[in-house]
Each structure stands twice: as C-alpha cells, then as structure tokens.
Design an enzyme around this catalytic site. Structure first.
Site, PDB file in Angstrom:
ATOM      1  N   GLU A  99       5.576   7.594  -6.941  1.00 31.12           N
ATOM      2  CA  GLU A  99       5.556   8.608  -5.894  1.00 31.12           C
ATOM      3  C   GLU A  99       6.814   8.497  -5.030  1.00 31.12           C
ATOM      4  OE1 GLU A  99       0.763   9.081  -5.309  1.00 31.12           O
ATOM      5  OE2 GLU A  99       1.721   7.466  -4.233  1.00 31.12           O
ATOM      6  N   CYS A 151      11.512   8.843   0.974  1.00 28.56           N
ATOM      7  CA  CYS A 151      11.109   7.464   0.727  1.00 28.56           C
ATOM      8  C   CYS A 151      10.942   7.320  -0.780  1.00 28.56           C
ATOM      9  CB  CYS A 151       9.789   7.224   1.467  1.00 28.56           C
ATOM     10  SG  CYS A 151       9.136   5.578   1.229  1.00 28.56           S
ATOM     11  N   CYS A 180       3.690  -3.127  -8.095  1.00 25.49           N
ATOM     12  CA  CYS A 180       4.463  -4.174  -7.410  1.00 25.49           C
ATOM     13  C   CYS A 180       3.826  -5.532  -7.676  1.00 25.49           C
ATOM     14  CB  CYS A 180       4.473  -3.897  -5.910  1.00 25.49           C
ATOM     15  SG  CYS A 180       5.511  -5.040  -4.977  1.00 25.49           S
ATOM     16  N   CYS A 221       1.002  -7.835  -1.338  1.00 26.79           N
ATOM     17  CA  CYS A 221       0.766  -7.874   0.110  1.00 26.79           C
ATOM     18  C   CYS A 221      -0.660  -7.372   0.374  1.00 26.79           C
ATOM     19  CB  CYS A 221       1.783  -7.000   0.844  1.00 26.79           C
ATOM     20  SG  CYS A 221       3.476  -7.529   0.580  1.00 26.79           S
ATOM     21  N   CYS A 244      -1.515  -3.521   1.324  1.00 26.43           N
ATOM     22  CA  CYS A 244      -0.772  -2.453   0.642  1.00 26.43           C
ATOM     23  C   CYS A 244      -1.467  -1.994  -0.638  1.00 26.43           C
ATOM     24  CB  CYS A 244       0.636  -2.958   0.342  1.00 26.43           C
ATOM     25  SG  CYS A 244       1.590  -1.841  -0.693  1.00 26.43           S
ATOM     26  N   GLY A 263       6.847  -0.578  -4.848  1.00 28.01           N
ATOM     27  CA  GLY A 263       7.652  -1.650  -5.437  1.00 28.01           C
ATOM     28  C   GLY A 263       8.488  -2.416  -4.444  1.00 28.01           C
ATOM     29  N   LEU A 301       8.192  -8.034   8.056  1.00 26.73           N
ATOM     30  CA  LEU A 301       7.927  -9.357   8.636  1.00 26.73           C
ATOM     31  C   LEU A 301       6.417  -9.557   8.848  1.00 26.73           C
ATOM     32  CD1 LEU A 301       9.295 -11.911   9.681  1.00 26.73           C
ATOM     33  CD2 LEU A 301       9.571 -10.798  11.893  1.00 26.73           C
ATOM     34  N   HIS A 302       5.834  -8.758   9.688  1.00 26.16           N
ATOM     35  CA  HIS A 302       4.380  -8.698   9.920  1.00 26.16           C
ATOM     36  C   HIS A 302       3.728  -9.909  10.570  1.00 26.16           C
ATOM     37  CE1 HIS A 302       5.074  -5.080   7.802  1.00 26.16           C
ATOM     38  NE2 HIS A 302       5.098  -5.610   6.606  1.00 26.16           N
ATOM     39  N   CYS A 324       2.894   4.568   5.183  1.00 25.10           N
ATOM     40  CA  CYS A 324       3.267   3.210   4.810  1.00 25.10           C
ATOM     41  C   CYS A 324       2.112   2.439   4.191  1.00 25.10           C
ATOM     42  CB  CYS A 324       3.675   2.451   6.061  1.00 25.10           C
ATOM     43  SG  CYS A 324       5.406   2.465   6.284  1.00 25.10           S
TER      44      CYS A 324
HETATM   45 FE1  SF4 Z   1       4.992  -4.455  -2.807  1.00 29.41          FE
HETATM   46 FE2  SF4 Z   1       5.983  -3.474  -0.519  1.00 29.41          FE
HETATM   47 FE3  SF4 Z   1       3.402  -3.169  -1.115  1.00 29.41          FE
HETATM   48 FE4  SF4 Z   1       4.303  -5.591  -0.473  1.00 29.41          FE
HETATM   49  S1  SF4 Z   1       4.261  -3.806   0.876  1.00 29.41           S
HETATM   50  S2  SF4 Z   1       2.925  -5.090  -2.205  1.00 29.41           S
HETATM   51  S3  SF4 Z   1       6.377  -5.533  -1.366  1.00 29.41           S
HETATM   52  S4  SF4 Z   1       5.127  -2.301  -2.252  1.00 29.41           S
END
Ligand code: SF4
Length: 344
Positions: free
Chosen positions: A92, A105, A112, A116, A119, A157, A212-213, A330
C-alpha cells in the site's frame, strides 16, 4: 519471457544495459530522460533511439510501470492505493494532500520482519523485499504524481532492511538524470538497523526519522524488538557523528501510549537521551489495531508531554492523524487479508 523493468534503474545500471546490447553509452542518459523526465509508458515512445535499438531493447526489457489495482478514499482526502507486486503480493501507498503540500507514504517491503507490537504490518510478517522498480512505481504510477511535494518512507516494511533497493530509489529520485528532487523532499523512517543506517547516513542526504517510542531500553525492546540488535542509546552515539543542523533534518517519532510511556518521567528521560543532538520530536497518536491491548493517550496528556519537551530544549509537535477511517494511518497498513483472499 519475463522482461526486466527499466524503471527504477540507476544511470550506472542503464549504462550496463546499453553496453550489453551494443548501443552507444550516451543512450543511457537518453533512456533515463524518457523514464524519469518524460515518464513514458513504453520503449516505443523513446523516439530519439533508433528503431533498431528500440527493437533490441524490447527483446529483454520493458518500462515496467504498473497502475494501482485499488484505491480507498478517506473523508479527509487521504487516498490509500494498493499495488500488486507479485502473485499474492500487494503493498500500500498513502497519498496525503494538505494545503500546499502533498505527501506520499511509500512501502519498501511486503510485510515486515521487525514485529513492532503496535503495528499491523509487523503482525502480517515478512513476505518479500520490494525492488527499486516496485518502490519507484508507487510514485511514478500515482494518479496524483505531478502534485507531490514530499515522499516519506513510512509505509509497509523497514526500509533499512532493504537498503540496497531503497538507496537506488533515493538515487533515482534525487539525481539530475532522474527526478532531480531535492533530498529535503524525502524522509526515511527507520526502527534503526545499524548497517543500513550507516550506509544511509553516508550515501544519502535525505531527512531521517527514527522510530523511538520509549527512552527506556527494556520498554523499547518490548515495543520494538529491533532495540535488542541496536539500542537507541547506541544509535544516538552514532548520530552524534553527523551534522543535522543544516540541510538534513533528524526527527524522532514517539507514539504516546496511555499509561505506558506518557508520563513526564519518560519526557525527562527523552530529553536526557537526546541531549546534544540537533533534532525534533514528533508525537503520534496511537490508532487502535485488532488484537493489541495498547491504547492511545488523550490529547491533554499529549499536549502536556509536548510542552515539557519543547520547554526543555527538544522541539516537539503532535502529528495530525490522517486516513484512520480507511486504515491508512501510522501503523495501520496491512495487505495480509488481500494476500489470504488471493489464496482462497
Ligand atoms: Fe515494520 Fe515499521 Fe511496522 Fe515496525 S512499525 S513492524 S518497522 S513496518
């Protein structure tokens, strides 16, 4: 016979192509101009190449652009495009118009590996790296491509887990033989992989955004397993060797999770961690995703957090959220369902 795509090739690669089929070296620049300046869709349109050379080129190569296969429109004007990148493979790209800016974007991988916690792409797992052709195609085949002012590598990714193809794309976008864009129009966002980051810092002048988070290593490792391979503290030390005070900008991304990383204790630690770096902080509202217990902090907490950081020398903003209703914001990109659907 499968043909090789020319779109996405660097000048050096095009020079090899023309040499291999006995065309003069200057033809590489002519082809680059047809691909990146005039944006033609076929080799037949490259009319300053002789007919014989066009026929020779066509035996093994094609331009290699592919239109998006689906588009979803948000109430806020954001458009999410779906591109097919192989059998059962999709990525996408999200087009975000905003007053005098229009940002795309782009994705760099199908899925990926970074996993994370917050995500959707991470939940999907990893399928494949995109080629420079497939990354650039998200830009060149975009219906709104001529309105674009910025590109961010923040889609599906981890771009620095596909460094070679991403750097090639950046070269095409920023070279005079290519799109000729200023590197200031492009931002690469990464969770931080040492080798890829070192190459990116040396070989590109594009802006850098680090996810960073959390300033606390154990908590960051829980949210982002990449911390275990290359810690934020080590990353900061590496970044101190580079100058971010002039053209190139460094920013950090921080999703504010309710009751997790939203108290001023974390803000204080962030100021400590990033002291001495010329950077800014983008605070991001968390978008709930299925199967994840995390919640987003409320606006009042985020504002207090932002004000603390800014008043302690770390300029911070709260990023406006776009495209939430079409799962384009995001951390919400995923093509897992689409890929499963194709297999049925
Ligand atoms: Fe991958 Fe970015 Fe999602 Fe982390 S936030 S799993 S690096 S796509």
């Amino acid at each position: 016979m499968t043909k090789y795509p020319l779109l996405g090739m660097t000048l050096a690669e095009l020079q090899k192509v023309v040499k291999n089929i006995g065309m003069p070296t200057f033809a590489a620049k002519q082809i680059a101009s047809w691909l990146y300046e005039k944006k033609v869709a076929s080799i037949d349109e490259m009319t300053n190449l002789s007919l014989k050379h066009r026929e020779l080129l066509k035996e093994e190569y094609e331009v290699g652009g592919a239109e998006p296969v689906e588009a979803m429109r948000s109430v806020d004007g954001t458009v999410k495009y779906l591109y097919r990148t192989g059998e059962n493979q999709f990525v996408e790209a999200v087009y975000i118009p905003d007053d005098d800016r229009a940002t795309l974007c782009v994705s760099s991988q199908v899925g990926c590996k970074m996993n994370c916690k917050f995500c959707m792409t991470g939940k999907q797992g990893f399928t494949a790296n995109l080629t420079a052709n497939q990354i650039l195609n998200q830009i060149s085949s975009l219906p709104e491509r001529d309105t674009l002012t910025n590109v961010v590598f923040m889609g599906m990714g981890e771009p620095l887990d596909n460094t070679e193809e991403v750097l090639k794309t950046l070269e095409v976008l920023t070279s005079s033989y290519g799109y000729g864009w200023s590197p200031k129009r492009i931002t690469l966002s990464t969770s931080g992989l040492r080798k890829g980051l070192e190459r990116f810092l040396e070989e590109s002048d594009c802006h850098l955004a680090i996810s960073l988070h959390s300033p606390i290593s154990s908590q960051r490792a829980d949210l982002m397993p990449a911390e275990r391979g290359f810690s934020a503290a080590d990353m900061v030390e590496l970044l101190k060797n580079y100058d971010f005070s002039k053209q190139r900008r460094l920013s950090f991304e921080y999703i504010v999770f309710k009751g997790v990383n939203d108290s001023l204790i974390y803000a204080k630690e962030l100021v400590k961690l990033l002291r001495g770096l010329d950077c800014r902080m983008n605070l991001i509202r968390f978008h709930a995703i299925p199967g994840v217990q995390l919640e987003g902090a409320d606006m009042e907490t985020m504002t207090t957090f932002r004000d603390y950081l800014t008043s302690h020398g770390l300029f911070s903003t709260i990023r406006a959220s776009r495209g939430e209703d079409i799962f384009a914001a995001c951390g919400m990109l995923s093509t897992a369902k689409k890929e499963d659907g194709e297999k049925d």
